[in-house]
Design a protein around this motif. Sequence first.
Motif, short mmCIF file in Angstrom:
data_model
loop_
_atom_site.label_atom_id
_atom_site.label_comp_id
_atom_site.label_asym_id
_atom_site.label_seq_id
_atom_site.Cartn_x
_atom_site.Cartn_y
_atom_site.Cartn_z
N GLY A 49 0.80 -1.13 0.13
CA GLY A 49 -0.02 -0.03 -0.02
C GLY A 49 0.89 1.39 0.07
N ASP A 50 0.25 2.27 0.43
CA ASP A 50 0.74 3.69 0.57
C ASP A 50 2.52 3.63 1.08
OD1 ASP A 50 -1.44 4.52 -0.81
OD2 ASP A 50 -2.31 5.28 0.91
N HIS A 51 2.64 2.78 2.15
CA HIS A 51 3.76 2.80 2.93
C HIS A 51 4.80 1.68 2.50
CE1 HIS A 51 1.72 5.41 5.66
NE2 HIS A 51 0.85 4.66 5.74
N GLY A 52 4.27 1.23 1.23
CA GLY A 52 5.18 0.01 0.90
C GLY A 52 4.80 -1.43 1.08
N VAL A 53 5.71 -2.09 1.38
CA VAL A 53 5.26 -3.73 1.53
C VAL A 53 5.71 -3.96 3.23
CG1 VAL A 53 6.03 -6.01 0.89
CG2 VAL A 53 5.90 -4.02 -0.67
N ALA A 54 4.64 -4.50 3.63
CA ALA A 54 4.79 -5.19 5.04
C ALA A 54 4.61 -6.53 5.16
CB ALA A 54 3.89 -4.44 6.03
N THR A 55 5.48 -7.39 5.76
CA THR A 55 5.18 -8.84 5.84
C THR A 55 4.95 -9.27 7.22
OG1 THR A 55 6.86 -9.13 4.02
CG2 THR A 55 6.60 -10.91 5.29
N LEU A 56 4.42 -10.23 7.52
CA LEU A 56 4.04 -11.00 8.76
C LEU A 56 5.17 -11.49 9.44
CD1 LEU A 56 1.34 -11.76 10.70
CD2 LEU A 56 1.89 -13.96 9.79
N PRO A 57 5.53 -11.24 10.75
CA PRO A 57 6.89 -11.65 11.39
C PRO A 57 6.71 -13.04 11.14
CG PRO A 57 5.67 -10.23 12.87
CD PRO A 57 4.67 -10.39 11.68
N ALA A 58 7.87 -13.59 10.91
CA ALA A 58 8.38 -15.21 10.95
C ALA A 58 7.85 -15.71 12.28
CB ALA A 58 9.63 -15.47 10.42
N ASP A 59 7.62 -17.00 12.20
CA ASP A 59 7.45 -18.01 13.15
C ASP A 59 8.47 -17.92 14.24
OD1 ASP A 59 6.71 -19.72 15.02
OD2 ASP A 59 5.95 -21.08 13.40
N ASP A 60 8.37 -17.56 15.26
CA ASP A 60 9.54 -17.42 16.31
C ASP A 60 9.82 -18.82 16.96
OD1 ASP A 60 7.48 -17.82 17.93
OD2 ASP A 60 7.70 -15.98 18.99
N GLY A 61 9.09 -20.00 16.69
CA GLY A 61 9.38 -21.24 16.99
C GLY A 61 9.14 -21.52 18.60
N GLU A 62 8.29 -20.64 19.11
CA GLU A 62 7.95 -21.05 20.38
C GLU A 62 6.81 -22.14 20.69
OE1 GLU A 62 6.23 -17.43 22.49
OE2 GLU A 62 4.41 -17.46 21.54
N GLY A 63 6.04 -22.56 19.62
CA GLY A 63 4.99 -23.46 19.88
C GLY A 63 3.66 -22.59 20.33
N PRO A 64 2.57 -23.74 20.45
CA PRO A 64 1.40 -23.05 20.81
C PRO A 64 1.15 -22.82 22.26
CG PRO A 64 1.31 -25.39 20.49
CD PRO A 64 2.79 -25.09 19.91
N VAL A 65 2.02 -23.56 23.25
CA VAL A 65 1.59 -23.39 24.63
C VAL A 65 1.73 -22.04 25.17
CG1 VAL A 65 2.69 -24.21 26.89
CG2 VAL A 65 2.34 -25.98 24.84
N PRO A 66 2.83 -21.13 25.00
CA PRO A 66 2.94 -19.91 25.55
C PRO A 66 1.69 -19.07 25.03
CG PRO A 66 5.15 -20.61 24.62
CD PRO A 66 4.13 -21.62 24.13
N ALA A 67 1.27 -19.14 23.69
CA ALA A 67 0.19 -18.40 23.11
C ALA A 67 -1.14 -18.93 23.84
CB ALA A 67 -0.03 -18.79 21.68
N LEU A 68 -1.11 -20.01 24.13
CA LEU A 68 -2.45 -20.48 24.95
C LEU A 68 -2.42 -20.05 26.22
CD1 LEU A 68 -4.84 -22.13 24.49
CD2 LEU A 68 -3.83 -24.22 24.90
#
Length: 298
Positions: free
Chosen positions: A235-254
């Motif tokens: 868009g107007d500000h160029g290109v933005a990409t979702l941060p890569a997976d940090d490998g922490e797995g689902p438990v901390p997110a849960l």
Amino acid sequence: MRIGLLGTGPWARRAHAPALAGHPDVEFTGVWGRRPEAAAALAEEYATTAYRDADALVAASDAVALALPPDVQPDLAVRAARAGRHLLLDKPLALTVEQARRVADAVDDAQVAAVVFFTLRFRPAVQEWLDRQAALGGWFTARADWLAAVFTADTASPYAASPWRREHGALWDVGPHALSVLLPVLGDVVEVTAAHGPGDTTQLFLRHDRGAASSLTLSLTAPPAAAGVTVELRGDHGVATLPADDGEGPVPALRRAVDALAEAARTGRPHPCDPRFALRVTQLLAQAGHLTLRRETP
């Protein structure tokens, strides 16, 4: 908070049980499953109680976490909400709009807290990125590729034996993840086009109410070498990409989702990933599924 677990499958074993058992502010009250022997084994592993009756576990808890197939989750979620229990739900919320709406209505009627675990929304780096891109605005288009090799030959995914994934495919399994990161940035969807690709691959083309267009490629049958997740905004500000997976797995997110549920219960303020948001995701998935099925009919 006393939290019980409904479900004993791979996701319950890999994510929910260790997240609840290891959370410093949670009393893991017990496990119920449709297979009593699996509930007994999981409960023994985490030194908690196996329940043969789901309602008994609900009664012994302040909240319940559901790690169940999306055709099983709604009825138990409604029962728990009507019993006054807070809910940690999984995506997709349901496989029909009617069932998803039942859950959202039950939560509202009971005035309980509910959080739906869209995994990436509970990764701080991703949420910060989403907030930043939403604040910038000016996005013209977006592309999301969510490709996995769950049903590809010679892979050993623990989810390959999942009947609902095999029947409903990537649209319903990884589609919620893609929508959960696009909608907060680009806005609601006002038009959907869908098409089939190879295997279970589904491609969606969306027009959003803020003017942007997005395309999604979703698959559980991708070649292993091609698997991965990419989200790109332009868009107007160029290109933005979702941060890569940090490998922490689902438990901390849960565990962060548990914290979000406790906060919503304490304050009475709905979390952004609440059942109403999950209902909207379900509506879009159902619309896309209808389009692809209709186009397959001669």
